[in-house]
Design an enzyme around this catalytic site. Sequence first.
Site, PDB file in Angstrom:
ATOM      1  N   ASP A  44     -29.802 -36.298  47.429  1.00 22.52           N
ATOM      2  CA  ASP A  44     -30.290 -37.190  49.046  1.00 22.52           C
ATOM      3  C   ASP A  44     -31.569 -37.304  48.768  1.00 22.52           C
ATOM      4  O   ASP A  44     -32.468 -36.601  48.143  1.00 22.52           O
ATOM      5  CB  ASP A  44     -30.733 -35.788  50.458  1.00 22.52           C
ATOM      6  N   TYR A  49     -39.563 -40.202  48.987  1.00 21.52           N
ATOM      7  CA  TYR A  49     -39.837 -39.599  47.364  1.00 21.52           C
ATOM      8  C   TYR A  49     -40.634 -39.937  46.238  1.00 21.52           C
ATOM      9  O   TYR A  49     -40.726 -39.256  45.379  1.00 21.52           O
ATOM     10  CB  TYR A  49     -38.350 -38.832  48.105  1.00 21.52           C
ATOM     11  N   LYS A  74     -33.090 -42.853  52.656  1.00 22.19           N
ATOM     12  CA  LYS A  74     -33.732 -42.904  54.288  1.00 22.19           C
ATOM     13  C   LYS A  74     -35.455 -44.398  54.347  1.00 22.19           C
ATOM     14  O   LYS A  74     -35.886 -44.718  53.798  1.00 22.19           O
ATOM     15  CB  LYS A  74     -34.525 -42.160  54.643  1.00 22.19           C
ATOM     16  N   HIS A 107     -35.992 -41.937  58.568  1.00 27.02           N
ATOM     17  CA  HIS A 107     -36.601 -40.744  58.436  1.00 27.02           C
ATOM     18  C   HIS A 107     -37.126 -39.223  59.252  1.00 27.02           C
ATOM     19  O   HIS A 107     -37.514 -38.139  59.680  1.00 27.02           O
ATOM     20  CB  HIS A 107     -37.574 -40.709  57.515  1.00 27.02           C
TER      21      HIS A 107
END
Length: 279
Positions: A44, A49, A74, A107
Amino acid sequence: MEYVTLNTGAKMPMLGYGVFKIEDSQAGVDAVKLALDAGYRSIDTASIYGNEKAVGQAIKESGIKREDIFLTTKLWNEDMRTKNAENAFAQSLSDLGVDYVDLYLIHWPVKGHYVDAWLALEKIYKSGKAKAIGVSNFEPHHLDDISKVWSVVPALNQYEMHPHLTQKPLLAHCKKYGIIPQSWSPLGGTRPGNQERESLLENPVLVKIAEKYGKSTAQVILRWNIELGIVCIPKSITPSRIKANIDIFNFSLAPSEVAAIDGLNKDTRFGSHPDNFDF
Ligand code: NDP
């Protein structure tokens, strides 16, 4: 490993590897490879990120076939605000070095934008480059809003869930629509020294159950997710914890133990509320 079947018919591992805060560096590549070596087959990540390149490189270097890995990423909030979903998705595919993802999520439900973002994800789904689409941090009212326009029902909703925030009404709402629930921060998140987090992992109810099965409290929490049918994605960069967190498929909890952990709910969050975030 145990699996859940999404509304697309695809099978998804009940436990995956979360990579929030994992660096886009060789250390990040090594952590993801370690997880794949330990048996994780679901990862994930998210564009925000900043580590999609490391995740992609680890998948390549692992030698595991692409189709044997369930990959999630996402759509970030700014890309919703600027109606940039299609480009953002293409960028994620390029950074990951893959030609499809298994699951693409909104998200956060950015006010005024999440309904349009859902329609954009439906287009991406229809292109075949996201095998399933879903949402994250959606409350019941956000799901109801997109239900008025959707032609594709979200496969999954990823939201904050742990013994201090069991989110039963949201769980019931997901089930009503056939949406698979997935927990983030199942172990209380990444803030070391946070007393709330430490009190979660040291909770006497969890300690007692953990002692009975010869497991850690973290493993008991993850197993509790599995018993509830909630997919979980714990994050760790510590080799021993990466291995321990997937070692939860050789015991199960009694219904009374599941209920005792449910009873630890305090409705307290480690992260932001989906109706009140400032990013
Ligand atoms: P987790 O609840 O997975 O907790 C991670 C923290 O727990 C790290 O500090 C880790 O330390 C520690 N830890 C891991 N395993 C153990 C263990 N067995 N015993 C004790 N401590 C342990 O937090 P996350 O916030 O990372 O959530 C998991 C994933 O969920 C994220 O990585 C991300 O993929 C997703 N997520 C999604 C969000 C969203 O808005 N959709 C928001 C937040 C997360 P160490 O690494 O040092 O071992």
